[in-house]
Design an enzyme around this catalytic site. Sequence first.
Site, PDB file in Angstrom:
ATOM      1  N   GLU A  35       0.867  -1.167   0.000  1.00  0.00           N
ATOM      2  CA  GLU A  35       0.000   0.000   0.000  1.00  0.00           C
ATOM      3  C   GLU A  35       0.912   1.227   0.000  1.00  0.00           C
ATOM      4  O   GLU A  35       1.822   1.309   0.829  1.00  0.00           O
ATOM      5  CB  GLU A  35      -0.888   0.002   1.260  1.00  0.00           C
ATOM      6  CG  GLU A  35      -1.829   1.176   1.226  1.00  0.00           C
ATOM      7  CD  GLU A  35      -2.757   1.275   2.438  1.00  0.00           C
ATOM      8  OE1 GLU A  35      -2.738   0.367   3.292  1.00  0.00           O
ATOM      9  OE2 GLU A  35      -3.477   2.285   2.510  1.00  0.00           O
ATOM     10  N   ARG A 262       5.259 -12.533   9.947  1.00  0.00           N
ATOM     11  CA  ARG A 262       5.942 -11.260   9.701  1.00  0.00           C
ATOM     12  C   ARG A 262       7.327 -11.292  10.310  1.00  0.00           C
ATOM     13  O   ARG A 262       7.546 -11.943  11.324  1.00  0.00           O
ATOM     14  CB  ARG A 262       5.217 -10.103  10.409  1.00  0.00           C
ATOM     15  CG  ARG A 262       3.850  -9.812  10.007  1.00  0.00           C
ATOM     16  CD  ARG A 262       3.313  -8.701  10.898  1.00  0.00           C
ATOM     17  NE  ARG A 262       3.647  -7.393  10.374  1.00  0.00           N
ATOM     18  CZ  ARG A 262       2.988  -6.807   9.391  1.00  0.00           C
ATOM     19  NH1 ARG A 262       1.957  -7.408   8.829  1.00  0.00           N
ATOM     20  NH2 ARG A 262       3.339  -5.621   8.952  1.00  0.00           N
ATOM     21  N   LYS A 272       4.493   0.845   9.222  1.00  0.00           N
ATOM     22  CA  LYS A 272       4.585   2.103   8.489  1.00  0.00           C
ATOM     23  C   LYS A 272       3.987   3.259   9.286  1.00  0.00           C
ATOM     24  O   LYS A 272       4.498   4.372   9.240  1.00  0.00           O
ATOM     25  CB  LYS A 272       3.883   1.963   7.143  1.00  0.00           C
ATOM     26  CG  LYS A 272       4.764   1.279   6.116  1.00  0.00           C
ATOM     27  CD  LYS A 272       4.106   1.228   4.761  1.00  0.00           C
ATOM     28  CE  LYS A 272       3.061   0.137   4.735  1.00  0.00           C
ATOM     29  NZ  LYS A 272       2.486  -0.077   3.405  1.00  0.00           N
TER      30      LYS A 272
HETATM   31  P1  ATP Z   1       2.639  -1.959   7.787  1.00  0.00           P
HETATM   32  O1  ATP Z   1       2.030  -2.529   9.012  1.00  0.00           O
HETATM   33  O2  ATP Z   1       4.080  -1.650   7.925  1.00  0.00           O
HETATM   34  O3  ATP Z   1       1.853  -0.830   7.196  1.00  0.00           O
HETATM   35  P2  ATP Z   1       1.455  -3.609   5.830  1.00  0.00           P
HETATM   36  O4  ATP Z   1       1.349  -5.074   5.891  1.00  0.00           O
HETATM   37  O5  ATP Z   1       0.220  -2.824   6.026  1.00  0.00           O
HETATM   38  O6  ATP Z   1       2.616  -3.150   6.777  1.00  0.00           O
HETATM   39  P3  ATP Z   1       1.663  -3.437   3.023  1.00  0.00           P
HETATM   40  O7  ATP Z   1       2.142  -2.300   2.202  1.00  0.00           O
HETATM   41  O8  ATP Z   1       0.242  -3.805   2.965  1.00  0.00           O
HETATM   42  O9  ATP Z   1       2.111  -3.117   4.497  1.00  0.00           O
HETATM   43  O10 ATP Z   1       2.579  -4.713   2.784  1.00  0.00           O
HETATM   44  C1  ATP Z   1       2.903  -5.224   1.519  1.00  0.00           C
HETATM   45  C2  ATP Z   1       3.297  -6.657   1.670  1.00  0.00           C
HETATM   46  O11 ATP Z   1       4.410  -6.788   2.547  1.00  0.00           O
HETATM   47  C3  ATP Z   1       2.177  -7.482   2.274  1.00  0.00           C
HETATM   48  O12 ATP Z   1       2.066  -8.683   1.556  1.00  0.00           O
HETATM   49  C4  ATP Z   1       2.614  -7.696   3.682  1.00  0.00           C
HETATM   50  O13 ATP Z   1       2.091  -8.880   4.183  1.00  0.00           O
HETATM   51  C5  ATP Z   1       4.135  -7.716   3.563  1.00  0.00           C
HETATM   52  N1  ATP Z   1       4.755  -7.287   4.819  1.00  0.00           N
HETATM   53  C6  ATP Z   1       4.551  -6.137   5.484  1.00  0.00           C
HETATM   54  N2  ATP Z   1       5.231  -6.100   6.632  1.00  0.00           N
HETATM   55  C7  ATP Z   1       5.917  -7.270   6.710  1.00  0.00           C
HETATM   56  C8  ATP Z   1       6.809  -7.856   7.664  1.00  0.00           C
HETATM   57  N3  ATP Z   1       7.139  -7.215   8.783  1.00  0.00           N
HETATM   58  N4  ATP Z   1       7.305  -9.090   7.398  1.00  0.00           N
HETATM   59  C9  ATP Z   1       6.983  -9.722   6.270  1.00  0.00           C
HETATM   60  N5  ATP Z   1       6.150  -9.239   5.340  1.00  0.00           N
HETATM   61  C10 ATP Z   1       5.616  -8.031   5.545  1.00  0.00           C
HETATM   62 MG    MG Z   2      -1.419  -3.501   4.611  1.00  0.00          MG
END
Ligand code: ATP
Ligand code: MG
Length: 564
Positions: A35, A262, A272
């Site tokens: 995102e 994660r 983020k």
């Molecule tokens: P955040 O909580 O940092 O906003 P998010 O999961 O909302 O993280 P996205 O931009 O939706 O962020 O993530 C893109 C991809 O990266 C998704 O498939 C998510 O599952 C993966 N991802 C995000 N954070 C991690 C992590 N700490 N470890 C492994 N994969 C991750």
């Molecule tokens: Mg997300």
Amino acid sequence: MNEATRPSNFIRQIIDADIEANKYGGRIATRFPPEPNGYLHIGHAKSICLNFGIAEDYKGSCNLRFDDTNPHKENIEYVKAIQRDVRWLGYDWQERLYFASDYFEQLYEFAVQLINKGKAYVCDLSADEIRDYRGTLTEPGKNSPYRDRTFEENLELFARMRAGEFPDGSKVLRAKIDMASPNINMRDPTLYRIRHGVIHHQTGQEWRIYPMYDFTHCLSDAIEGITHSICTLEFEDHRPLYDWFLDELETSCHPRQIEFSRLTLQYTVTSKRKLNALVDDGYVEGWDDPRMPTIAGMRRRGYTAASIRDFCHRIGVTKADNIVEMGVLENCVREDLNTHAPRRMAVLHPLKVVIENYPEGQAEELEAANHPQNESLGRRKLPFSREVYIDQHDFLEDPPKKFKRLVPGGEVRLRNAYVIRCNEVIKNGQGEIVKLRCSYDPATLGANPEGRKVKGVIHWVSAPHAIEVEVRLYDRLFNHPNPDAAKDGRDYKEHLNPDSLRMLTRSYVEPSLVSARVGDAFQFEREGYFCVDSTHLDGDKPVFNRTVTLRDTWAKIEKLHSTG
Ligand code: ATP
Ligand code: MG
């Protein structure tokens, strides 16, 4: 990567079995779906390496798809930064750059199909009422009073939602599933909400309704023909919903969702939202601050893409909680830099040494190897003269027994140069040491001559030739291993390490570094790995970032904590 070094993990086993069973005709297609509401961090790197790595190894494809359904939190700066960072990590989505917003029209049509099937309805409950009606983990929810609207009425209302006739929050479109489901995600989840007055970075003001993540994600996967939709564990409970949408809409492709844990890295946060707050509240210089666990921050710090990929490879992929020590990442960086970073000399805390028996106004050019093992990295010239700088820590007036460096009346070797002897210590009015008067032995250039016992070798630079620079020493951003879950009731920001950045404004590096460019890495002998900072390029002095120390100094500290 060849068969032997290919990682094996449970996801690859699932894929192997699917290939064996000829599911998806043996085709493998993954995607990385960020995102654009912030910069990518080390957790995303894990997901990128996993998705692109699988595509590479199985001769499949991996799409980069922006999950851009939340326009008020997203912007084009993030869209660009994410592409830059994925590319820098070494992955290529070729022509497959997509946005979920590319599918808004198709998604609208899918929603209309659900309404036609009697599987979706327009609901006038407020957000609070929807929450109250939803029930809890132990109690079923109750049906919305709007649940039984006719499909004609729903179609008309949904079209009017799209046309912008209703204010924000007055109506949503919901799936009609089961308010008594033990899985709360299945209790008539929201599919669309109304958002006026936002400008979407891709679609501008075209839309007044925006689809929710769960509805968008599975259908975007299906539209793109993804075979394995790999996501993090928090989506495990959403999988029944993922499958429900695809089954109800009978999409031609039904991707398989697989969840993994994660990555959590000690001494930092990988959310983020929290990283955004550090930027907004000025705790760091920006998303690319070298202390940030962002890909942009790590790049500016001097971490290499190869070392980050190596790290992701080593930590593996599982369903178990995955809290990794910072030392694991730092070791990957050290190992990579050790093999290819040229050696240089830099004096971080300068102390002037005057070599009184060296002729005034004279200088000579010595030579040194750029790397102790790798001759192909060549040699460089090192000027030597009557005045040099050594590091303040390499001289002690009152040394402990095992001190091997310079002491009053003692000798030490200047690396790649001569042996010097300290004859006199000069102090200022406050009693601080400002200068050493020394002498050198011209017969000691090169190998240690027989009979002379010199225990220590220290680094140095020639004072009139050296370049004055600023050096930034970074340490962990937080001083708690789990700032996010410290269990002491304190906010993660209260665990920020006040000493995470030390600036040394008057350091000296050898003159060959005049040609150092952003992206070059060096080992400053006895000090660590350093790189040219990419942001502060126009100040009066070059800025060098310390990428990582030579050894894991934190391992000792952590051991102390754990034993006492
Ligand atoms: P955040 O909580 O940092 O906003 P998010 O999961 O909302 O993280 P996205 O931009 O939706 O962020 O993530 C893109 C991809 O990266 C998704 O498939 C998510 O599952 C993966 N991802 C995000 N954070 C991690 C992590 N700490 N470890 C492994 N994969 C991750
Ligand atoms: Mg997300």
